[in-house]
Write an enzyme that holds these catalytic residues in place. Structure first.
Site, mmCIF file in Angstrom:
data_model
loop_
_atom_site.group_PDB
_atom_site.id
_atom_site.type_symbol
_atom_site.label_atom_id
_atom_site.label_comp_id
_atom_site.label_asym_id
_atom_site.label_seq_id
_atom_site.Cartn_x
_atom_site.Cartn_y
_atom_site.Cartn_z
ATOM 1 N N THR A 88 0.885 -1.172 0.000
ATOM 2 C CA THR A 88 0.000 0.000 0.000
ATOM 3 C C THR A 88 0.914 1.211 0.000
ATOM 4 O O THR A 88 2.104 1.075 0.282
ATOM 5 C CB THR A 88 -0.833 -0.011 1.305
ATOM 6 O OG1 THR A 88 -1.644 -1.172 1.332
ATOM 7 C CG2 THR A 88 -1.694 1.220 1.495
ATOM 8 N N ARG A 135 -13.912 -7.491 -0.772
ATOM 9 C CA ARG A 135 -13.150 -7.251 0.471
ATOM 10 C C ARG A 135 -12.556 -5.838 0.440
ATOM 11 O O ARG A 135 -11.936 -5.419 -0.520
ATOM 12 C CB ARG A 135 -12.029 -8.282 0.602
ATOM 13 C CG ARG A 135 -11.111 -8.099 1.839
ATOM 14 C CD ARG A 135 -9.848 -7.314 1.521
ATOM 15 N NE ARG A 135 -8.884 -7.337 2.630
ATOM 16 C CZ ARG A 135 -7.799 -6.570 2.692
ATOM 17 N NH1 ARG A 135 -7.531 -5.716 1.737
ATOM 18 N NH2 ARG A 135 -6.971 -6.653 3.715
ATOM 19 N N GLY A 157 -10.041 -3.386 2.729
ATOM 20 C CA GLY A 157 -9.111 -3.401 3.859
ATOM 21 C C GLY A 157 -9.194 -2.124 4.668
ATOM 22 O O GLY A 157 -10.210 -1.430 4.691
ATOM 23 N N ASP A 158 -8.081 -1.815 5.321
ATOM 24 C CA ASP A 158 -8.057 -0.629 6.183
ATOM 25 C C ASP A 158 -7.835 0.663 5.410
ATOM 26 O O ASP A 158 -8.195 1.747 5.874
ATOM 27 C CB ASP A 158 -6.947 -0.757 7.236
ATOM 28 C CG ASP A 158 -5.565 -0.886 6.589
ATOM 29 O OD1 ASP A 158 -5.470 -1.498 5.504
ATOM 30 O OD2 ASP A 158 -4.583 -0.378 7.166
ATOM 31 N N GLY A 196 0.232 -2.715 5.287
ATOM 32 C CA GLY A 196 0.286 -4.073 5.838
ATOM 33 C C GLY A 196 -1.109 -4.648 5.957
ATOM 34 O O GLY A 196 -2.054 -4.174 5.303
ATOM 35 N N GLY A 250 -4.542 -5.147 6.590
ATOM 36 C CA GLY A 250 -5.580 -4.216 6.993
ATOM 37 C C GLY A 250 -6.526 -4.746 8.044
ATOM 38 O O GLY A 250 -7.014 -3.991 8.894
HETATM 39 N N1 GLY Z 1 -3.365 -2.307 4.083
HETATM 40 C C1 GLY Z 1 -3.886 -2.716 2.842
HETATM 41 C C2 GLY Z 1 -4.919 -3.742 2.947
HETATM 42 O O1 GLY Z 1 -4.920 -4.552 3.843
HETATM 43 O O2 GLY Z 1 -5.782 -3.778 2.087
#
Ligand code: GLY
Length: 390
Positions: free
Chosen positions: A235, A263, A265-266, A287, A289
């Site tokens: 990321t 999906r 993520g964060d 990393g 998420g």
């Molecule tokens: N940090 C990126 C993800 O997990 O999608």
């Protein structure tokens, strides 16, 4: 009233000792952390790193932004617009077909579709925008900015986000490169025999490795084998403060490779992949998420800085909460990696990583430009070694 409350809180927090209050919540974990030589937690207290003197303007990012920090710094010098500056850093990474974790060329989901996530936060206006699981648009961070600036919403996802971007003039395109498509086909072949030559083929009995080593894949074979076995979550996060102390941040990603369709993520979650309050500072993450979402990491880091922690210690505190979720079980923590980045309003930066080393066994770094030159700076690691072998 708000000022009084905030001031009173900060003063009492500093006087009472942040370290003690943080450790009381995580005392059991901190006690175990004493066993770990690289831990920042000793005798139940957070060891506070000396905050280096900050410099403004300053811009920091994940290491994949290193070669674009000059462009961001030029914007900070020329106009001081912090949102333009962070986008000047991440947009070329989104455009780069060779960065397989962001934008064009990002690794796809299990259906072979590239779905991108991003968010932005603008300190001066306290506004934010986010986009999740957007398809066909290579610059989701810019789409997030348009959502922030031209709509009454903060977060668009999926088909609606793609339609919105096209309506706003973004060009739809195929985000799969040959390299990422071949990696996806290799992952399919590993996951299902139906994606290999059939019973009636002379190649039926070939080992998977032999099948994957086609001339077409030759140049990329080691990398393909690696990403098939260990799906990356790379990321880019970028944070900037200008001379006046105004701040912005962005996080953008193609997310976890081979993820289930839909999906998110964060990275596009305000408060997890990014949080900016320019009265304090900004924070972001790269990393895995799922682990960050569980602790609202971006917000946690900023709130720890508000209570007086240095950026590096605030990042370490967020990692501490992740470790706490796994009761310090390194056999499971070893399966993923997670990094936090922080920049405070004075231009002091810091970053912490769950594990010290990358895949090559060397210690990992983030990227900083404090007005002099762009450079790589080592993370403060929580544990020695390499994580991320999920
Ligand atoms: N940090 C990126 C993800 O997990 O999608």
């Amino acid at each position: 009233m708000e000022n009084w409350t905030r001031r009173k809180f900060c003063v009492s927090a500093v006087a009472g000792g942040i370290a003690a209050s943080a450790s009381s919540a995580f005392g059991a974990i901190a006690a175990k952390a004493e066993e770990n030589p690289s831990s920042k937690f000793v005798n139940g207290n957070v060891l506070r790193t000396a905050a280096t003197n900050g410099k403004r303007p300053c811009i920091i990012s994940a290491l994949n932004g290193l070669h674009h920090l000059d462009a961001g710094m030029q914007v900070l010098h020329a106009t001081g617009d912090t949102m333009d500056a962070v986008l000047a850093v991440v947009t070329p990474v989104e455009d780069d077909p060779n960065d397989n974790t962001v934008g064009y060329g990002g690794l796809p989901n299990e259906d072979g579709v590239v779905q991108l996530d991003a968010c932005v936060m603008h300190g001066p206006t306290r506004k934010c925008g986010a986009v999740g699981a957007i398809e066909k648009i290579k610059n989701p961070a810019k789409v997030a900015r348009v959502i922030m600036e031209r709509t009454n919403h903060t977060f668009l996802v999926g088909e609606g986000a793609t339609k919105f971007a096209i309506d706003e003039g973004f060009n739809p395109m195929n985000l799969l490169t040959d390299k990422s498509r071949l990696a996806w086909l290799a992952w399919k072949a590993q996951s299902s025999k139906d994606w290999r030559p059939g019973l009636d083929s002379p190649e039926f009995n070939k080992e998977l490795a032999e099948l994957l080593d086609t001339p077409e894949r030759e140049a990329w074979a080691p990398w393909i084998r690696h990403v098939v076995a260990h799906p990356p979550t790379g990321t880019i996060n970028c944070l900037a403060v200008n001379e006046k102390g105004e701040m912005s941040g962005v996080t953008t990603t193609s997310g976890l490779a081979w993820k289930i369709s839909g999906r998110v993520g964060d990275s596009p979650i305000i408060g997890a992949g990014l949080f900016v309050d320019q009265e304090v500072g900004g924070a972001g993450s790269t990393g895995r998420g799922e682990e960050n979402i569980k602790i609202a990491g971006g917000h946690t880091v900023v709130e720890m800085m508000r209570r007086g922690m240095s950026p590096a210690d605030a990042c370490m505190e967020a990692l501490h909460r992740v470790v706490h979720n796994y009761e310090f079980d390194k056999s499971r923590l070893k399966l993923f990696d997670l990094q936090f980045y922080a920049l405070n309003k004075d231009g002091v930066h810091g970053a912490a990583s769950l594990w010290s080393d990358g895949e090559d066994g060397h210690s990992i770094s983030y990227a900083v430009h404090d007005g002099t030159e762009a450079k790589a700076v080592p993370f403060t690691p929580m544990f020695q070694g390499h994580g991320g072998d999920y």
